[in-house]
Design an enzyme around this catalytic site. Structure first.
Site, PDB file in Angstrom:
ATOM      1  CD  GLU A   1     -46.104 -15.109  29.352  1.00 45.78           C
ATOM      2  OE1 GLU A   1     -46.027 -14.722  28.167  1.00 45.78           O
ATOM      3  OE2 GLU A   1     -45.515 -14.541  30.293  1.00 45.78           O
TER       4      GLU A   1
HETATM    5  P1  P53 Z   1     -46.962  -9.360  23.426  1.00 44.63           P
HETATM    6  C1  P53 Z   1     -41.439 -11.861  22.779  1.00 44.63           C
HETATM    7  C2  P53 Z   1     -41.467 -13.211  22.430  1.00 44.63           C
HETATM    8  C3  P53 Z   1     -42.174 -14.097  23.211  1.00 44.63           C
HETATM    9  C4  P53 Z   1     -42.851 -13.634  24.346  1.00 44.63           C
HETATM   10  O1  P53 Z   1     -46.327 -10.692  24.012  1.00 44.63           O
HETATM   11  C5  P53 Z   1     -42.795 -12.306  24.696  1.00 44.63           C
HETATM   12  C6  P53 Z   1     -42.094 -11.422  23.921  1.00 44.63           C
HETATM   13  C7  P53 Z   1     -42.051  -9.965  24.278  1.00 44.63           C
HETATM   14  O2  P53 Z   1     -42.991  -9.269  23.533  1.00 44.63           O
HETATM   15  O3  P53 Z   1     -43.355 -11.804  25.823  1.00 44.63           O
HETATM   16  C8  P53 Z   1     -44.245 -12.535  26.621  1.00 44.63           C
HETATM   17  O4  P53 Z   1     -47.668  -8.688  24.555  1.00 44.63           O
HETATM   18  C9  P53 Z   1     -44.326 -11.827  27.946  1.00 44.63           C
HETATM   19  C10 P53 Z   1     -45.626 -11.122  28.186  1.00 44.63           C
HETATM   20  C11 P53 Z   1     -46.197 -10.671  26.868  1.00 44.63           C
HETATM   21  C12 P53 Z   1     -46.523 -11.913  26.052  1.00 44.63           C
HETATM   22  O5  P53 Z   1     -45.378 -12.700  25.861  1.00 44.63           O
HETATM   23  O6  P53 Z   1     -45.809  -8.584  22.913  1.00 44.63           O
HETATM   24  O7  P53 Z   1     -43.990 -12.624  29.050  1.00 44.63           O
HETATM   25  O8  P53 Z   1     -45.407 -10.080  29.098  1.00 44.63           O
HETATM   26  O9  P53 Z   1     -47.309  -9.845  26.976  1.00 44.63           O
HETATM   27  C13 P53 Z   1     -47.126 -11.615  24.701  1.00 44.63           C
HETATM   28  O10 P53 Z   1     -47.914  -9.803  22.363  1.00 44.63           O
END
Ligand code: P53
Length: 476
Positions: free
Chosen positions: A374
């Site tokens: 990611e």
């Molecule tokens: P969203 C926090 C910090 C780093 C990654 O996040 C995180 C989070 C939780 O919010 O989550 C990951 O959608 C996660 C995904 C998520 C993505 O980062 O809050 O593995 O499910 O959607 C982005 O912007």
């Protein structure tokens, strides 16, 4: 090496609950994601006691990938994806979580989804538990507070490995298992571990206990995978936000080191099969009496992962303060703003160099293959009257990160397997439940209130990423 390996896994990443919708289709049961309402930046998602009337639950429909996946995968193929990371919704296979037999309709859905990927030569990369455990396990067992959940997870893992072993080679056990280091807020304990704290509970040891059960479950899953099919590759999945000292004052440096210990020990257990001594000493100092048996310790050594998957969005910074003589890290109070980097509209610090640092940090510590599963830029996109989305800011973010990732590989010699940017198609934000925090190369016509046609269209970044892949990262 002059660049990325010839079989580098370029692709994109999503999670079942954030895009599938169809929350009751094919016998699916409710998951923790189905009882979370929509929030916003600075407004936490509400965790309701079951699904309540009159509330907005954005994951119930999400972007309806459940019915539209064929068209979406066709677009991924058009971009040239070599792999596609998603998760298996545990509640499609085991609607309540404690059944002895899986739900065939759920199994069939993923058979069809993986076949559709393979048709285009796209390798599925699968997370078993990505913020979507059965809600029944929360209500009946207290989530991962309960050792019994190990057995349910391992049954789910074995069913998935057995059924999909010839379609899926790359797996991960628990998504961002270390998010729960942030245990003062309700989000991470609930999404990681199905834990709802009671008023006045001492949250920290409960978090360590739940994480321990998950690590044992992960090790048992790795062991089972090797027995089922030794060609499977099982990784862990860590949310990497490297924590810098705010200054070079020695106490700030020590504070940053302690913070890294407290946020990344999970990787030590996954990779080395044992707890780092600093954490055992910390448990002793704090008087945490955890249920960690000799059998558990043996299991941990037998289920070490094959690779490290991680997310990278941002870096953190911390500093020592006079009221914290032990320099203990508390994710809710110890973080400070880094004056050298900019922030996204959601306050996430933008730091491409931090990705090179993180790759080196993991490689120095563990010497295991790394997989960036990611990375991405959540932003408000504007669709012009002709339907186009000029998301140059996303291209700028991603190209800067890929450039640093290339330095880590070419100059520093890190072993990197692949790169799957997050939310390759717009989906529901995990942290806020919003649609307007978009990450995609593909725009989805849907807003925060749930209005829109769900129609898909290509953003400017779509053609850009297509070229990145076809040039194996040479054209940024
Ligand atoms: P969203 C926090 C910090 C780093 C990654 O996040 C995180 C989070 C939780 O919010 O989550 C990951 O959608 C996660 C995904 C998520 C993505 O980062 O809050 O593995 O499910 O959607 C982005 O912007």
């Amino acid at each position: 090496m002059s660049g990325f390996k010839s079989d580098f896994l370029w692709g994109g990443a999503v999670a079942a609950h954030q895009l599938e919708g169809g929350w009751k289709e094919g016998g699916k049961g409710p998951s923790v994601a189905d009882v979370m309402t929509a929030g916003a930046h600075g407004v936490a998602r509400e965790i309701t006691d079951g699904v309540l009337p009159g509330k907005n639950y954005p994951n119930h429909e999400a972007i309806d990938f459940y019915h539209r996946y064929k068209d979406d995968i066709k677009l991924f193929a058009e971009m040239g994806f070599k792999c596609f990371r998603t998760s298996i919704a545990w509640t499609r296979l085991f609607p309540k979580g404690d059944e002895l037999e899986p739900n065939e309709a759920g199994l069939k859905f993923y058979d069809d989804l993986f076949d559709e990927c393979l048709k285009y030569g796209i390798e599925p990369v699968i997370t078993l538990s990505h913020f979507e455990m059965p809600y029944h396990l929360v209500k009946e067992y207290g989530g991962w507070r309960n050792r019994k959940v190990i057995e349910f997870f391992v049954r789910f893992a074995k069913v998935a490995f057995s059924r999909y072993q010839h379609k899926v080679k790359y797996w991960m056990t628990f998504n961002e298992i270390n998010n729960q280091a942030n245990f003062h807020e309700d989000f991470a304990p609930f999404t990681n571990s199905g834990i709802k704290y009671e008023e006045g509970e001492d949250r920290e040891p409960i978090m360590y206990q739940a994480a321990h059960y998950e690590l044992v479950a992960s090790a048992l899953a790795v062991k089972a995978a090797r027995e089922i099919n030794p060609s499977l590759h099982i990784g862990c999945m860590i949310a990497m936000c490297p924590i810098y000292p705010l200054t070079c004052a020695p106490d700030d440096m020590m504070m940053a080191m302690n913070a890294m210990h407290r946020r990344y020990w999970f990787t030590d257990v996954h990779v080395r099969g044992k707890y780092p001594q600093h954490l055992l000493n910390y448990f002793a100092r704090r008087g945490f009496a955890l249920d960690i048996t000799p059998e558990d310790k043996a299991v941990l050594t037998q289920g070490c992962v094959d690779y490290i998957g991680f997310s990278y969005y941002m870096s953190f910074a911390t500093k020592a303060t006079a009221d914290n003589p032990q320099l203990d890290y508390d994710e809710t109070t110890s973080l400070v703003s880094n004056p050298y980097v900019k922030k996204s509209d959601w306050g996430w610090q933008i730091d491409p160099v931090g990705l090179r640092y993180s790759l080196n940090w993991f490689w120095d510590h563990y010497q295991l293959p790394l997989f960036i599963v990611e990375n991405g830029f959540g932003a408000i996109d504007v669709r012009e009257s002709d339907g186009s989305v000029n998301d140059q800011y996303r291209i700028d973010y991603l190209s800067a990160h890929i450039a640093e990732m290339k330095k880590a590989v070419v100059e520093d010699g890190v072993d990197l397997m692949g790169y799957t940017p997050w939310g390759c198609i717009d989906l529901v934000s995990a942290g806020t439940g919003e649609m307007k925090k978009r990450y995609g190369f593909i725009y989805v016509d849907k807003d925060n209130e749930g209005n829109g046609t769900l129609e898909r269209s290509r953003k400017k970044s779509f053609a850009w990423y297509q070229k990145v892949i076809s040039s194996n990262g040479e054209s940024l």
